[in-house]
Design an enzyme around this catalytic site. Structure first.
Site, short mmCIF file in Angstrom:
data_model
loop_
_atom_site.label_atom_id
_atom_site.label_comp_id
_atom_site.label_asym_id
_atom_site.label_seq_id
_atom_site.Cartn_x
_atom_site.Cartn_y
_atom_site.Cartn_z
N PRO A 1 0.83 -1.22 0.00
CA PRO A 1 0.00 0.00 0.00
C PRO A 1 0.86 1.26 0.00
O PRO A 1 1.85 1.35 0.72
CB PRO A 1 -0.81 -0.10 1.30
CG PRO A 1 -0.30 -1.25 2.05
CD PRO A 1 0.65 -2.02 1.20
N GLU A 2 0.50 2.21 -0.86
CA GLU A 2 1.16 3.51 -0.90
C GLU A 2 0.18 4.54 -0.30
O GLU A 2 -0.87 4.17 0.20
CB GLU A 2 1.55 3.85 -2.34
CG GLU A 2 2.49 2.79 -2.95
CD GLU A 2 2.91 3.08 -4.40
OE1 GLU A 2 2.96 4.25 -4.78
OE2 GLU A 2 3.16 2.11 -5.13
N LYS B 1 2.55 6.70 6.05
CA LYS B 1 1.97 5.48 5.49
C LYS B 1 1.28 4.64 6.57
O LYS B 1 1.03 3.46 6.37
CB LYS B 1 3.04 4.66 4.78
CG LYS B 1 3.39 5.28 3.41
CD LYS B 1 4.44 4.48 2.69
CE LYS B 1 3.92 3.13 2.24
NZ LYS B 1 4.91 2.40 1.44
N ARG C 1 14.10 -2.50 -9.12
CA ARG C 1 12.65 -2.44 -9.26
C ARG C 1 12.28 -1.90 -10.64
O ARG C 1 13.00 -1.08 -11.21
CB ARG C 1 12.06 -1.55 -8.17
CG ARG C 1 12.55 -1.99 -6.80
CD ARG C 1 11.80 -1.31 -5.70
NE ARG C 1 10.41 -1.71 -5.68
CZ ARG C 1 9.50 -1.12 -4.91
NH1 ARG C 1 9.83 -0.09 -4.17
NH2 ARG C 1 8.26 -1.55 -4.92
#
Ligand SMILES: [Zn+2]
Length: 272
Positions: free
Chosen positions: A2-3, A56, A262
């Site tokens: 989750p961002e 976050k 990434r």
């Protein structure tokens, strides 16, 4: 993972469901959570005054008369979920095993987390836990503020966007989307961005994150909101996981490169 938009979505939904409820008791099911008994005692009888996003993490602001305000910070990490069940708890046959259960007036809040990396933190001072310079939504991001942050960095801008000590909450999905929206090549050096490019980056950050919040986040693998529903923003992603598809703006090919182990997705023509 989750961002910011996904955490914001969870906080907003929980706010409407659990604000003003009283915590009757807290059961820690998984000892790996390392949430001491004195903390569960502190929470007993407290009223949830507010639910918000803190970086976050999901922050529950709780209060007991005559005592200092506390915040329970819940970090979802990779697979954490906060699920609200009114009245009688989950329907029979609900399979997820919670790591913790908050028994509230009128229902239960479950914290489930299959990978078990999520954390609970109880604090009376939120500022002690603020490890970032700017929150891209709460801190009124300006090109001026952003350029001060970018000025001394020789990092590639994609990598810079992922740093949680500068702008909190941007992960791999939104970093690619933001740079596409801003028309910036992901391998540009942060300090090399010109004034006008920083302006574009600044508005792209806001635009992309706010649109994702409006659509309740992006779902790829594990993200579900507090009602067990998936986010809707993946339909609007322009480059993320769209390598070799045609760019919606110029028709060129969307490319995938690897930065810091990434994937980054971009259009070499629009982001030249
Ligand atoms: Zn293009």
């Amino acid at each position: 993972l989750p961002e910011l938009p996904e955490v914001e979505t969870v906080a907003r939904q929980l706010r409407s469901e659990i604000r003003d409820r009283t915590i009757e008791r807290v059961s820690i099911v998984d000892n790996l959570l390392q949430f001491p008994a004195r903390h569960t005692k502190t929470l007993r009888g407290a009223r949830i005054r507010e639910v918000s996003r803190f970086g976050k993490q999901v922050a529950l602001e709780v209060h007991r008369p005559g005592e200092a305000t506390h915040w329970l910070l819940v970090h979802l990490r990779m697979t954490g979920r906060l699920m609200w069940f009114a009245a009688d708890g989950p329907a029979p046959g609900y399979r997820s095993q919670p790591r913790a259960r908050l028994h509230l007036s009128g229902g239960e809040l479950w914290f489930s987390d299959t990978r078990r990396f999520g954390t609970f933190t109880l604090t009376t001072n939120l500022q002690d836990h603020k490890k970032w310079q700017l929150d891209p939504i709460l801190d009124k991001l300006t090109p001026r503020g952003l350029s001060l942050q970018l000025a001394d960095s020789q990092q590639e801008i994609k990598a810079w966007l992922l740093r949680q000590d500068r702008l909190v909450g941007i992960g791999n999905i939104y970093a690619s989307e933001i740079l596409y929206n801003a028309g910036l090549h992901p391998q540009r050096t942060a300090a090399s961005l010109e004034h006008e490019e920083i302006g574009r980056l600044c508005s792209a950050i806001r635009k992309v994150l706010q649109a994702a919040i409006r659509h309740c986040g992006t779902t790829f693998s594990d993200f579900q909101d507090s009602r067990g529903e998936v986010g809707g923003y993946q339909r609007f992603l322009k480059v993320y996981q769209r390598q070799s598809e045609a760019c919606g703006r110029c028709g060129g090919e969307i490319l995938r490169i690897v930065q810091q182990q990434r994937s980054t997705f971009f259009c070499a023509d629009c982001q030249g």
